[in-house]
Enzyme design. Structure first.
Site, PDB file in Angstrom:
ATOM      1  N   ARG A   1     -48.239  91.764 121.918  1.00 42.20           N
ATOM      2  CA  ARG A   1     -47.031  90.952 122.209  1.00 42.20           C
ATOM      3  C   ARG A   1     -46.885  89.744 121.297  1.00 42.20           C
ATOM      4  NH1 ARG A   1     -48.904  91.917 127.445  1.00 42.20           N
ATOM      5  NH2 ARG A   1     -47.879  93.698 128.392  1.00 42.20           N
TER       6      ARG A   1
ATOM      7  N   HIS B   1     -22.133  90.334 101.363  1.00 46.43           N
ATOM      8  CA  HIS B   1     -22.974  91.438 101.814  1.00 46.43           C
ATOM      9  C   HIS B   1     -22.208  92.591 102.465  1.00 46.43           C
ATOM     10  CE1 HIS B   1     -26.237  88.861 100.745  1.00 46.43           C
ATOM     11  NE2 HIS B   1     -27.148  89.686 101.207  1.00 46.43           N
TER      12      HIS B   1
ATOM     13  N   GLU C   1     -29.261  86.400  95.435  1.00 43.13           N
ATOM     14  CA  GLU C   1     -29.356  85.692  96.726  1.00 43.13           C
ATOM     15  C   GLU C   1     -29.450  84.179  96.500  1.00 43.13           C
ATOM     16  OE1 GLU C   1     -28.897  86.971  99.637  1.00 43.13           O
ATOM     17  OE2 GLU C   1     -29.391  89.097  99.476  1.00 43.13           O
TER      18      GLU C   1
ATOM     19  N   LYS D   1     -36.684  87.173 110.683  1.00 41.57           N
ATOM     20  CA  LYS D   1     -36.197  88.530 110.954  1.00 41.57           C
ATOM     21  C   LYS D   1     -37.270  89.517 110.508  1.00 41.57           C
ATOM     22  CE  LYS D   1     -31.192  87.917 110.910  1.00 41.57           C
ATOM     23  NZ  LYS D   1     -29.916  88.260 110.258  1.00 41.57           N
TER      24      LYS D   1
ATOM     25  N   GLU E   1     -28.796  83.928 115.247  1.00 44.32           N
ATOM     26  CA  GLU E   1     -27.492  84.434 114.843  1.00 44.32           C
ATOM     27  C   GLU E   1     -26.579  84.585 116.061  1.00 44.32           C
ATOM     28  OE1 GLU E   1     -27.914  87.256 111.682  1.00 44.32           O
ATOM     29  OE2 GLU E   1     -25.780  87.678 111.654  1.00 44.32           O
TER      30      GLU E   1
ATOM     31  N   HIS F   1     -23.501  96.003 101.093  1.00 40.77           N
ATOM     32  CA  HIS F   1     -24.117  97.085 101.882  1.00 40.77           C
ATOM     33  C   HIS F   1     -23.309  98.371 101.756  1.00 40.77           C
ATOM     34  CE1 HIS F   1     -26.208  93.842 104.495  1.00 40.77           C
ATOM     35  NE2 HIS F   1     -27.045  94.315 103.602  1.00 40.77           N
TER      36      HIS F   1
ATOM     37  N   HIS G   1     -30.186  96.338  95.917  1.00 37.29           N
ATOM     38  CA  HIS G   1     -29.537  95.359  96.782  1.00 37.29           C
ATOM     39  C   HIS G   1     -29.039  94.146  95.993  1.00 37.29           C
ATOM     40  CE1 HIS G   1     -28.551  93.153 100.375  1.00 37.29           C
ATOM     41  NE2 HIS G   1     -29.357  92.166 100.024  1.00 37.29           N
TER      42      HIS G   1
ATOM     43  N   ASN H   1     -24.302  86.123 105.077  1.00 37.86           N
ATOM     44  CA  ASN H   1     -23.812  87.454 104.719  1.00 37.86           C
ATOM     45  C   ASN H   1     -22.723  87.427 103.639  1.00 37.86           C
ATOM     46  OD1 ASN H   1     -23.474  90.411 106.484  1.00 37.86           O
ATOM     47  ND2 ASN H   1     -25.353  89.225 106.503  1.00 37.86           N
TER      48      ASN H   1
ATOM     49  N   ARG I   1     -25.450  81.514 110.888  1.00 41.04           N
ATOM     50  CA  ARG I   1     -26.350  82.427 110.182  1.00 41.04           C
ATOM     51  C   ARG I   1     -25.583  83.595 109.555  1.00 41.04           C
ATOM     52  NH1 ARG I   1     -32.700  83.685 111.561  1.00 41.04           N
ATOM     53  NH2 ARG I   1     -33.019  84.920 109.679  1.00 41.04           N
TER      54      ARG I   1
ATOM     55  N   LYS J   1     -31.369  77.990 102.978  1.00 42.28           N
ATOM     56  CA  LYS J   1     -31.638  78.983 104.033  1.00 42.28           C
ATOM     57  C   LYS J   1     -32.232  78.312 105.258  1.00 42.28           C
ATOM     58  CE  LYS J   1     -32.693  83.254 105.725  1.00 42.28           C
ATOM     59  NZ  LYS J   1     -32.984  84.638 105.542  1.00 42.28           N
TER      60      LYS J   1
END
Ligand code: GLY
Length: 394
Positions: free
Chosen positions: A138, A265, A202, A160, A253, A269, A281, A262, A258, A243
């Site tokens: 956990r 993006h 980025e 993330k 988010e 994507h 990417h 994107n 946040r 960031k």
């Protein structure tokens, strides 16, 4: 204000035992807050941020060869038992069977709740090892040690973690903030030049969102593989500061802050999916930023809002980073992939736009014909820019 006396998202020089003293700290002000240490040689600080007897250093075959010894030696010199777990390089390692295997390895090695993981590598390793740490017993402490510019700029900060399913990318995961992030800028010199350029996309995005000097540094080639340690540290820290500030405002988010990360993006994507990942990417993000420049211009002008046209900045970025042109010319071919964007809410597409650099918005009122008009303008640019020489950033 943290124990080191830095302000959230701020940067300062913090001479530290076990590093060169040239490192910079950027604080991520979530609960609990954690430092991002940026500088030459900061990997030797791994023991300071892993207060455990046993440490699993999870890496891939390439990165382990280049940087695994530095981390393991520093930990062993501090009396830790180090277990090096190495996965094959590439996105295929970001899968449930690999994650499962790593968990079983930790169990067989007798890892307990107080033991720790170091995620040493690029974005794949960071997401995978971060999710191993998030889920083992956990949750055990993790230190993110990104070695690529893409991972330093994006994945290593913000917690993330996760793996892909056959049905889609990042469909399983957790938010699991690291104890610390160690960005050893000397590892950037071991990257192939095109992979460095992927990370620059980025970094440029962060410059567009919040730091013009950072954007200019990318356009002028100041952040480059042959830059000195001081320049690499300064600009990687500037990107980390953007960031960190966004993550601190909207850790999960749940708001829109946040989501502004994107920028570029949605189309990126879609281009990656439509080309079956024939373009990387970072290349897709570079093109996605150019589309965002066209859409922002058309949308906010149509609304009668004050804008600063940044289309030429986006074209300069394409010239500088020289992404391979996407082999998609028809909006009709791209639109189904755009429709799958995860930012959509209640069937409404959401775009991140930038009426002016430094002023991101999340909007859901772009008419379909405007998306198409922006695409036509974008494709005209792709045709002109697609065959420029690398580094022609003028
Ligand atoms: N990569 C976007 C985020 O961390 O939210």
């Amino acid at each position: 204000v943290s124990a080191d006396g830095a302000t959230p998202g701020g940067a300062q020089h913090v001479p530290t035992r076990g590093s060169t003293g040239d490192a910079v700290t950027v604080h991520v002000d979530v609960r609990p807050p954690y430092p991002v240490r940026i500088g030459p040689g900061v990997l030797v600080e791994a023991p300071r941020w892993t207060p455990s007897r046993r440490v699993a250093v999870i890496s891939d075959g390439h990165v382990d060869l280049l940087h695994g010894d530095a981390v393991a030696t520093a930990l062993e010199a501090d009396d830790r038992r180090v277990v090096r777990l190495v996965v094959p390089p590439g996105e295929a390692s970001k899968r449930v069977p690999v994650w499962h295997d790593l968990l079983r390895r930790l169990a067989r090695e007798g890892f307990g709740r107080d033991d720790a993981v170091v995620a040493l590598g690029g974005g794949v390793v960071g997401d995978l090892a971060g999710f191993v740490a998030a889920s083992y017993m956990r949750g055990v402490p993790v230190v993110q040690a990104p070695t690529s510019l893409l991972a330093m700029a994006d994945a290593a900060i913000g917690g993330k973690t996760g793996v892909n399913l056959s049905e889609g990318k990042n469909l399983v995961g957790a938010f699991w903030q690291p104890r610390a992030v160690l960005m050893d800028v000397t590892s950037l010199r071991t990257l192939p030049h095109e992979r460095f350029a992927h990370g620059l996309a980025e970094v440029a995005k962060h410059g567009l969102l919040a730091d013009r000097a950072l954007l200019q540094a990318v356009l002028d080639g100041e952040l480059a593989p042959d830059a000195d340690d001081e320049a690499l540290t300064r600009w990687v820290a500037a990107s980390a500061r953007v960031k960190a500030t966004v993550v601190a405002r909207d850790e999960r988010e749940s708001g829109t802050a946040r989501a502004t990360l994107n920028l570029g993006h949605t189309v990126a994507h879609a281009l990656e999916s439509a080309t079956d990942h024939a373009i990387e990417h970072g290349e897709a993000v570079t093109w996605g930023l150019l589309y965002a420049a066209h859409l922002s211009h058309l949308h906010h002008e149509a609304l009668g809002e004050a804008t600063e046209d940044w289309r030429e900045l986006a074209r300069r970025l394409v010239r500088r980073l020289a992404p391979r042109p996407p082999d998609v010319h028809d909006w009709g071919a791209l639109a189904p992939f755009v429709a799958r964007d995860k930012k959509a809410r209640d069937g409404r597409r959401r775009w991140v736009t930038l009426p002016s650099p430094g002023d991101p918005r999340v909007v859901d009122d772009v008419p379909p014909e405007r998306e198409n008009d922006a695409w036509e303008a974008f494709v005209a640019d792709v045709r002109t820019l697609g065959d420029v020489e690398e580094g022609d950033g003028t």
